[in-house]
Design a protein around this motif. Structure first.
Motif, PDB file in Angstrom:
ATOM      1  N   VAL A   1       0.775  -1.206  -0.036  1.00 21.42           N
ATOM      2  CA  VAL A   1      -0.036  -0.032  -0.004  1.00 21.42           C
ATOM      3  C   VAL A   1       1.009   1.332  -0.097  1.00 21.42           C
ATOM      4  N   ALA A   2       1.955   1.357   0.801  1.00 21.17           N
ATOM      5  CA  ALA A   2       2.793   2.491   0.855  1.00 21.17           C
ATOM      6  C   ALA A   2       3.563   2.497  -0.467  1.00 21.17           C
ATOM      7  N   ILE A   3       4.004   1.620  -1.253  1.00 20.80           N
ATOM      8  CA  ILE A   3       4.593   1.795  -2.464  1.00 20.80           C
ATOM      9  C   ILE A   3       3.531   2.172  -3.476  1.00 20.80           C
TER      10      ILE A   3
ATOM     11  N   ALA B   1       3.738   5.611  -5.657  1.00 17.52           N
ATOM     12  CA  ALA B   1       3.649   5.502  -7.022  1.00 17.52           C
ATOM     13  C   ALA B   1       2.425   5.995  -7.925  1.00 17.52           C
ATOM     14  N   PHE B   2       1.356   6.021  -7.005  1.00 20.64           N
ATOM     15  CA  PHE B   2       0.155   6.757  -7.720  1.00 20.64           C
ATOM     16  C   PHE B   2       0.326   8.145  -7.606  1.00 20.64           C
ATOM     17  N   PHE B   3       0.888   8.660  -6.750  1.00 16.94           N
ATOM     18  CA  PHE B   3       1.195  10.150  -6.614  1.00 16.94           C
ATOM     19  C   PHE B   3       2.431  10.569  -7.746  1.00 16.94           C
TER      20      PHE B   3
ATOM     21  N   ILE C   1       3.979   0.497 -11.494  1.00 15.24           N
ATOM     22  CA  ILE C   1       4.288   0.214 -10.155  1.00 15.24           C
ATOM     23  C   ILE C   1       2.845   0.091  -9.040  1.00 15.24           C
ATOM     24  N   VAL C   2       1.814   0.858  -9.439  1.00 13.83           N
ATOM     25  CA  VAL C   2       0.908   0.809  -8.808  1.00 13.83           C
ATOM     26  C   VAL C   2       0.243  -0.507  -9.043  1.00 13.83           C
ATOM     27  N   TRP C   3       0.162  -1.027 -10.354  1.00 15.69           N
ATOM     28  CA  TRP C   3      -0.407  -2.384 -10.277  1.00 15.69           C
ATOM     29  C   TRP C   3       0.534  -3.400  -9.509  1.00 15.69           C
TER      30      TRP C   3
END
Length: 76
Positions: free
Chosen positions: A27-29, A33-35, A41-43
């Motif tokens: 969740v942190a990564i 990555a979303f930001f 990387i989000v997926w």
């Protein structure tokens, strides 16, 4: 008078802790990555959350869960 509802153990086991740490990292990564707009990387981090679930489930089945034979509860 005894309580008819049994204590579920609250997940204080190596299986639970390992699953939560792996999922927390995912969740942190994924949030970072979303930001930063790194879609791949989000997926991948979403996949890491699923891996955390599987690792926790497998560790519980192997005996590191709350009621498992390899679980050694510690006093508080």
């Amino acid at each position: 008078m005894t309580n008819p509802i049994a204590d579920p153990g609250h997940g204080h086991s190596p299986a639970a802790w390992t699953a939560v740490v792996i999922m927390l990292l995912g969740v942190a990564i994924g949030t970072f990555a979303f930001f930063m707009a790194y879609e791949v990387i989000v997926w991948a981090s979403a996949g890491l959350v699923v891996v955390g679930l599987l690792v926790g489930w497998i560790m519980a089945k192997v005996g590191y869960g709350v009621n498992g034979p390899k679980y050694n509860p510690k006093g508080h």
